[in-house]
Design an enzyme around this catalytic site. Structure first.
Site, mmCIF file in Angstrom:
data_model
loop_
_atom_site.group_PDB
_atom_site.id
_atom_site.type_symbol
_atom_site.label_atom_id
_atom_site.label_comp_id
_atom_site.label_asym_id
_atom_site.label_seq_id
_atom_site.Cartn_x
_atom_site.Cartn_y
_atom_site.Cartn_z
ATOM 1 N N HIS A 24 0.817 -1.229 0.000
ATOM 2 C CA HIS A 24 0.000 0.000 0.000
ATOM 3 C C HIS A 24 0.849 1.276 0.000
ATOM 4 O O HIS A 24 0.708 2.169 0.821
ATOM 5 C CB HIS A 24 -1.110 -0.010 1.058
ATOM 6 C CG HIS A 24 -0.717 -0.204 2.502
ATOM 7 N ND1 HIS A 24 0.253 0.524 3.121
ATOM 8 C CD2 HIS A 24 -1.207 -1.037 3.451
ATOM 9 C CE1 HIS A 24 0.353 0.151 4.389
ATOM 10 N NE2 HIS A 24 -0.518 -0.806 4.595
ATOM 11 N N HIS A 78 -4.898 -8.882 14.753
ATOM 12 C CA HIS A 78 -5.050 -7.645 13.957
ATOM 13 C C HIS A 78 -5.807 -8.000 12.682
ATOM 14 O O HIS A 78 -5.523 -9.021 12.063
ATOM 15 C CB HIS A 78 -3.648 -7.106 13.656
ATOM 16 C CG HIS A 78 -3.581 -5.903 12.792
ATOM 17 N ND1 HIS A 78 -4.571 -4.942 12.739
ATOM 18 C CD2 HIS A 78 -2.608 -5.470 11.927
ATOM 19 C CE1 HIS A 78 -4.203 -3.996 11.897
ATOM 20 N NE2 HIS A 78 -3.030 -4.300 11.375
ATOM 21 N N GLU A 80 -6.157 -6.124 9.753
ATOM 22 C CA GLU A 80 -5.765 -5.641 8.421
ATOM 23 C C GLU A 80 -5.618 -6.854 7.495
ATOM 24 O O GLU A 80 -5.123 -7.914 7.913
ATOM 25 C CB GLU A 80 -4.463 -4.829 8.495
ATOM 26 C CG GLU A 80 -4.201 -4.104 7.182
ATOM 27 C CD GLU A 80 -3.155 -2.984 7.269
ATOM 28 O OE1 GLU A 80 -2.487 -2.843 8.304
ATOM 29 O OE2 GLU A 80 -3.025 -2.252 6.265
ATOM 30 N N ASP A 82 -3.693 -8.088 5.376
ATOM 31 C CA ASP A 82 -2.468 -8.880 5.208
ATOM 32 C C ASP A 82 -2.383 -9.981 6.270
ATOM 33 O O ASP A 82 -1.642 -10.956 6.092
ATOM 34 C CB ASP A 82 -1.199 -8.003 5.226
ATOM 35 C CG ASP A 82 -1.127 -7.067 6.413
ATOM 36 O OD1 ASP A 82 -2.172 -6.553 6.839
ATOM 37 O OD2 ASP A 82 -0.015 -6.839 6.913
ATOM 38 N N HIS A 144 -1.387 -1.867 15.014
ATOM 39 C CA HIS A 144 -1.359 -0.776 14.078
ATOM 40 C C HIS A 144 -2.720 -0.166 13.789
ATOM 41 O O HIS A 144 -2.829 0.935 13.253
ATOM 42 C CB HIS A 144 -0.698 -1.357 12.807
ATOM 43 C CG HIS A 144 -0.784 -0.633 11.557
ATOM 44 N ND1 HIS A 144 -1.134 -1.196 10.369
ATOM 45 C CD2 HIS A 144 -0.546 0.674 11.298
ATOM 46 C CE1 HIS A 144 -1.101 -0.324 9.416
ATOM 47 N NE2 HIS A 144 -0.752 0.813 9.931
ATOM 48 N N ASP A 163 2.039 -6.563 14.076
ATOM 49 C CA ASP A 163 2.799 -5.586 13.290
ATOM 50 C C ASP A 163 3.997 -4.997 14.045
ATOM 51 O O ASP A 163 4.983 -4.590 13.427
ATOM 52 C CB ASP A 163 1.886 -4.419 12.877
ATOM 53 C CG ASP A 163 1.095 -4.715 11.608
ATOM 54 O OD1 ASP A 163 1.484 -5.628 10.859
ATOM 55 O OD2 ASP A 163 0.092 -4.024 11.369
ATOM 56 N N TYR A 191 10.648 -0.019 8.293
ATOM 57 C CA TYR A 191 9.288 -0.414 8.661
ATOM 58 C C TYR A 191 8.717 0.582 9.686
ATOM 59 O O TYR A 191 7.595 1.062 9.555
ATOM 60 C CB TYR A 191 9.372 -1.828 9.248
ATOM 61 C CG TYR A 191 8.086 -2.463 9.661
ATOM 62 C CD1 TYR A 191 7.414 -3.333 8.806
ATOM 63 C CD2 TYR A 191 7.555 -2.254 10.924
ATOM 64 C CE1 TYR A 191 6.244 -3.952 9.196
ATOM 65 C CE2 TYR A 191 6.392 -2.863 11.328
ATOM 66 C CZ TYR A 191 5.732 -3.720 10.459
ATOM 67 O OH TYR A 191 4.573 -4.324 10.861
ATOM 68 N N HIS A 224 5.511 -9.933 10.617
ATOM 69 C CA HIS A 224 6.255 -9.676 9.383
ATOM 70 C C HIS A 224 7.744 -9.858 9.667
ATOM 71 O O HIS A 224 8.245 -9.364 10.688
ATOM 72 C CB HIS A 224 6.055 -8.231 8.895
ATOM 73 C CG HIS A 224 4.663 -7.902 8.468
ATOM 74 N ND1 HIS A 224 4.054 -8.484 7.378
ATOM 75 C CD2 HIS A 224 3.754 -7.034 8.976
ATOM 76 C CE1 HIS A 224 2.834 -7.990 7.240
ATOM 77 N NE2 HIS A 224 2.615 -7.121 8.203
HETATM 78 FE FE1 FEO Z 1 -1.381 -3.504 9.943
HETATM 79 FE FE2 FEO Z 1 0.647 -6.045 8.812
HETATM 80 O O1 FEO Z 1 -0.914 -5.047 9.005
#
Ligand code: FEO
Length: 396
Positions: A24, A78, A80, A82, A144, A163, A191, A224
């Site tokens: 994004h 979370h 989101e 991903d 996040h 995150d 990041y 991640h």
């Molecule tokens: Fe806020 Fe890795 O998503």
């Protein structure tokens, strides 16, 4: 990559996204990973799912570890996409699993995927006993998204923090001690700079809260990138420093140019700053991305932004950069502005207006040159760079 046991009966079952280059708008030159963890005990829990197009890989890794119908819980730290894009499909396969998430997580899941799930909502301090493993939950709103939370495996001291403490770094190696430390910290910083900067104050408070709860993780397992097991304190300290806006005597010059005039100004400004012994990084937009520029700004004390005027406005790449930077709001930077113009000004005023709206600290002087800088103009540029350098050298 097959599932890997990161501690006894705790498995990494995530996927590696080698090819993603734009997350994004964040340019991810080294790809990323969507980490999921499976804890096998009397009751089995999956912690986090993955991006929708990697569902098959996650399900395959789960099946190699346990029977999908034996999984009792899917912990959603979370929402989101991903981390949750595969949730509807995974929940179908893990048909006996209850979804464990924060109250806001439940709302977000329902808004994304409908409400046809069995939920168990949790709040900070709540625990879920699996057998020999206890999961303790810590809400972490805005790290996040408002729904975010951490899951702590009490007996193993493993913090699954989604995150937070992540990196967009794809690797066949899963642990920090297997990765070049310079690359690892570069990606962790990139990041932070491009995702977490707006939440810097919350990060400091969350780390203090976690410490007060007596949590001292020996493994930090983000969703991640690689897992911190060699020295988790290193990334915690880095987050405290970045959150506090800790910076060195460094200036980042971010600019773009139309016919080379702003470029000449940028170089003369850099020479002025360098003459004061200051580290300078130059990011010419269209050669450097917004992502790279923000990464350089993370540990700099000042930003000097330059743009030619085009149609009475900032150059489009500079408008994009200012939009990106003012959204992220890096802390405690001195901003100053310069540019060239032809028959009408506009770029410098446009940049200052944006910086002012964002509440940035702005250097009182600006520097503008009509058409092509002459020797005297370049001398003004040199002194402008020197002036900024002296100002930041005086800053604690
Ligand atoms: Fe806020 Fe890795 O998503």
């Amino acid at each position: 990559m097959p599932q890997i046991e990161i501690a006894k009966n705790i498995f990494w079952v995530g996927v590696v996204d080698w090819n993603i280059r734009d997350f994004h708008g964040y340019i991810t030159n080294r790809g990323t990973q969507y980490n999921s963890y499976l804890i096998r005990d009397d009751k089995i829990a999956l912690v986090d799912t993955v991006k929708q197009n990697f569902t098959e890989g996650l399900l395959s890794n789960i099946s190699e570890t346990t029977k999908p119908e034996d999984v009792g819980y899917i912990i959603v730290n979370h929402v989101e996409p991903d981390h949750s894009g595969s949730l509807p499909e995974v929940a179908k396969k893990l048909k006996n699993a209850v979804i464990v998430c924060s109250e806001r997580g439940k709302d977000a899941i329902t808004e994304h995927y409908g409400g046809a799930f069995r939920f168990q909502t949790v709040k900070t301090g709540d625990e879920l006993k699996l057998g020999n493993h206890t999961l303790r939950f810590i809400e972490a709103p805005m790290l996040h998204w408002p729904d975010s939370m951490f899951t702590y495996v009490v007996e193993n001291k493993i913090l699954m923090c989604n995150d937070a403490f992540g990196q967009h770094l794809a690797s066949s190696k899963l642990f920090d001690d297997d990765i070049d430390p310079a690359i690892l910290m570069e990606e962790a910083g990139r990041y932070f700079a491009n995702i977490l900067t707006p939440f810097a104050q919350l990060i400091t408070r969350k780390i203090q809260e976690v410490v007060k709860m007596g949590i001292s993780p020996t493994i930090i397992a983000p969703s991640h990138g690689v897992i911190w097991r060699q020295n988790p304190a290193k990334i915690i300290q880095a987050y405290l420093d970045w959150s506090a806006g800790k910076a060195k005597n460094k200036i980042v010059i971010v600019y773009d140019t139309m016919w080379g005039s702003t470029d000449k100004m940028a170089r003369a400004i850099s020479e002025g700053a360098i003459s004061e012994g200051i580290e300078v990084k130059i990011c010419k937009l269209r050669a450097a991305t917004n992502t790279e520029a923000m990464t350089e700004i993370l540990d700099a004390k000042a930003v000097i932004a330059g743009s030619p005027t085009l149609n009475n406005q900032m150059f489009p790449t500079m408008a994009s950069f200012m939009n990106y930077a003012t959204g992220l709001k890096p802390k405690d930077k001195l901003w100053s502005f310069f540019g060239s113009y032809g028959w009408g000004k506009g770029a410098v005023k446009g940049m200052i207006d944006e910086a002012r709206k964002a509440g940035f600290e702005i250097h009182e002087d600006t520097l503008e040159v009509r058409f092509v800088p002459e020797e005297e103009d370049l001398s003004r540029c040199f002194h402008f760079g020197k002036q900024i350098a002296l100002k930041i050298k005086a800053k604690p």
